[in-house]
Design a protein around this motif. Structure first.
Motif, PDB file in Angstrom:
ATOM      1  N   LEU A 174      22.615  23.214  -3.103  1.00  0.00           N
ATOM      2  CA  LEU A 174      22.676  21.960  -2.352  1.00  0.00           C
ATOM      3  C   LEU A 174      22.254  20.784  -3.231  1.00  0.00           C
ATOM      4  CD1 LEU A 174      20.869  23.306   0.851  1.00  0.00           C
ATOM      5  CD2 LEU A 174      23.348  23.096   0.483  1.00  0.00           C
ATOM      6  N   ASP A 175      22.374  19.588  -2.707  1.00  0.00           N
ATOM      7  CA  ASP A 175      21.917  18.381  -3.393  1.00  0.00           C
ATOM      8  C   ASP A 175      20.418  18.512  -3.687  1.00  0.00           C
ATOM      9  OD1 ASP A 175      21.379  15.782  -4.282  1.00  0.00           O
ATOM     10  OD2 ASP A 175      21.380  14.950  -2.254  1.00  0.00           O
ATOM     11  N   GLU A 176      20.039  18.321  -4.942  1.00  0.00           N
ATOM     12  CA  GLU A 176      18.657  18.532  -5.377  1.00  0.00           C
ATOM     13  C   GLU A 176      17.821  17.262  -5.418  1.00  0.00           C
ATOM     14  OE1 GLU A 176      18.837  20.575  -9.141  1.00  0.00           O
ATOM     15  OE2 GLU A 176      20.020  22.217  -8.288  1.00  0.00           O
ATOM     16  N   SER A 177      18.341  16.150  -4.947  1.00  0.00           N
ATOM     17  CA  SER A 177      17.571  14.907  -5.022  1.00  0.00           C
ATOM     18  C   SER A 177      16.317  14.997  -4.152  1.00  0.00           C
ATOM     19  CB  SER A 177      18.436  13.715  -4.610  1.00  0.00           C
ATOM     20  OG  SER A 177      18.870  13.854  -3.271  1.00  0.00           O
ATOM     21  N   LEU A 178      15.275  14.296  -4.606  1.00  0.00           N
ATOM     22  CA  LEU A 178      13.986  14.321  -3.923  1.00  0.00           C
ATOM     23  C   LEU A 178      13.570  12.919  -3.507  1.00  0.00           C
ATOM     24  CD1 LEU A 178      12.067  16.834  -6.237  1.00  0.00           C
ATOM     25  CD2 LEU A 178      13.076  17.281  -3.987  1.00  0.00           C
ATOM     26  N   ASP A 179      12.774  12.822  -2.475  1.00  0.00           N
ATOM     27  CA  ASP A 179      12.252  11.561  -1.982  1.00  0.00           C
ATOM     28  C   ASP A 179      11.298  10.957  -3.015  1.00  0.00           C
ATOM     29  OD1 ASP A 179      11.466   9.544   0.080  1.00  0.00           O
ATOM     30  OD2 ASP A 179       9.552  10.596  -0.112  1.00  0.00           O
ATOM     31  N   PRO A 180      11.548   9.737  -3.479  1.00  0.00           N
ATOM     32  CA  PRO A 180      10.695   9.138  -4.505  1.00  0.00           C
ATOM     33  C   PRO A 180       9.217   9.000  -4.095  1.00  0.00           C
ATOM     34  CG  PRO A 180      12.729   7.886  -4.266  1.00  0.00           C
ATOM     35  CD  PRO A 180      12.697   8.898  -3.154  1.00  0.00           C
ATOM     36  N   ASP A 181       8.947   8.650  -2.844  1.00  0.00           N
ATOM     37  CA  ASP A 181       7.553   8.529  -2.410  1.00  0.00           C
ATOM     38  C   ASP A 181       6.862   9.893  -2.394  1.00  0.00           C
ATOM     39  OD1 ASP A 181       7.561   5.737  -2.091  1.00  0.00           O
ATOM     40  OD2 ASP A 181       8.275   5.902  -0.016  1.00  0.00           O
ATOM     41  N   GLY A 182       7.576  10.907  -1.922  1.00  0.00           N
ATOM     42  CA  GLY A 182       7.013  12.260  -1.925  1.00  0.00           C
ATOM     43  C   GLY A 182       6.763  12.743  -3.337  1.00  0.00           C
ATOM     44  N   VAL A 183       7.674  12.439  -4.240  1.00  0.00           N
ATOM     45  CA  VAL A 183       7.517  12.822  -5.647  1.00  0.00           C
ATOM     46  C   VAL A 183       6.321  12.104  -6.250  1.00  0.00           C
ATOM     47  CG1 VAL A 183       8.546  12.624  -7.951  1.00  0.00           C
ATOM     48  CG2 VAL A 183       9.913  13.485  -6.039  1.00  0.00           C
TER      49      VAL A 183
ATOM     50  N   MET B 142       0.833  -1.177   0.000  1.00  0.00           N
ATOM     51  CA  MET B 142       0.000   0.000   0.000  1.00  0.00           C
ATOM     52  C   MET B 142       0.884   1.249   0.000  1.00  0.00           C
ATOM     53  SD  MET B 142      -3.329   0.622   2.262  1.00  0.00           S
ATOM     54  CE  MET B 142      -3.242   1.906   3.458  1.00  0.00           C
ATOM     55  N   ALA B 143       0.556   2.185  -0.858  1.00  0.00           N
ATOM     56  CA  ALA B 143       1.341   3.425  -0.965  1.00  0.00           C
ATOM     57  C   ALA B 143       1.173   4.274   0.291  1.00  0.00           C
ATOM     58  CB  ALA B 143       0.895   4.209  -2.190  1.00  0.00           C
ATOM     59  N   PRO B 144       2.243   4.934   0.699  1.00  0.00           N
ATOM     60  CA  PRO B 144       2.135   5.811   1.874  1.00  0.00           C
ATOM     61  C   PRO B 144       1.220   7.002   1.584  1.00  0.00           C
ATOM     62  CG  PRO B 144       4.305   6.014   0.860  1.00  0.00           C
ATOM     63  CD  PRO B 144       3.579   4.935   0.130  1.00  0.00           C
TER      64      PRO B 144
END
Length: 187
Positions: free
Chosen positions: A135-144, A1-3
């Protein structure tokens, strides 16, 4: 189940806070992808939003809160202001069940919509902050993933409100690039 957004918001608050703490002293006045905001302005916006959150989640009206979080809410210590606002916001999000609704500047909406919007703001403005501060621009995959689904469903409404820049065309298959482009960022 997705968060759910409620599952994702506390960690998103923490990620945004880590970026705020990492802003180099000489980057607070740097521009961000939000063309009218410097890094400091963007953090001020997010501090204000997170100062509002406990009130909204507790059922207070816009009139009850009033203008107390308008203007400069970060003073000489943007990182400290963020830390204080984030602590209050996190506690409020962790203590709510999102069963109700609230009145916003755009009208009455379920608290679930507010949670979606807060997650989108934390995710996209986290990238804006990283870009502006170098800064590092990576994003959380679940948040995205959650933010992209919400943005796709609401981009026409966003455009009508003037709260985001027009979408930027992209051929990228990267969900983060799709999200940022949909919300007017050039990646």
């Amino acid at each position: 189940m997705a968060p759910t957004p409620l599952d994702l918001i506390p960690a998103a608050i923490d990620r945004f806070g880590a970026r705020v703490r990492a802003v180099p002293a000489d980057r607070w006045d740097a521009p961000t992808p939000c063309t009218e905001w410097t890094v400091r302005d963007l953090v001020n916006h997010m501090v204000s939003e997170h100062l509002w959150a406990p009130h909204i989640l507790a059922g207070e009206t816009l009139e009850q809160v009033g203008a107390r979080y308008d203007g400069d809410v970060v003073g000489d210590d943007p990182a400290g202001a963020w830390a204080r606002a984030a602590e209050l916001s996190r506690a409020a999000w962790l203590g709510t069940d999102l069963a109700g609704s609230a009145r916003f500047s755009f009208g009455e909406a379920p608290l679930t919509v507010y949670a979606d919007q807060m997650l989108v703001d934390l995710t996209v403005h986290g990238w804006d902050l990283a870009r502006g501060a170098g800064l590092d621009e990576s994003l959380d995959p679940d948040g995205v993933a959650h933010s992209l689904a919400y943005a796709r469903a609401n981009v026409d409404r966003f455009s009508g409100l003037g709260i985001v820049a027009p979408p930027v065309p992209t051929t990228s298959t990267d969900p983060a690039v799709q999200l940022l482009s949909l919300l007017g960022r050039t990646v």
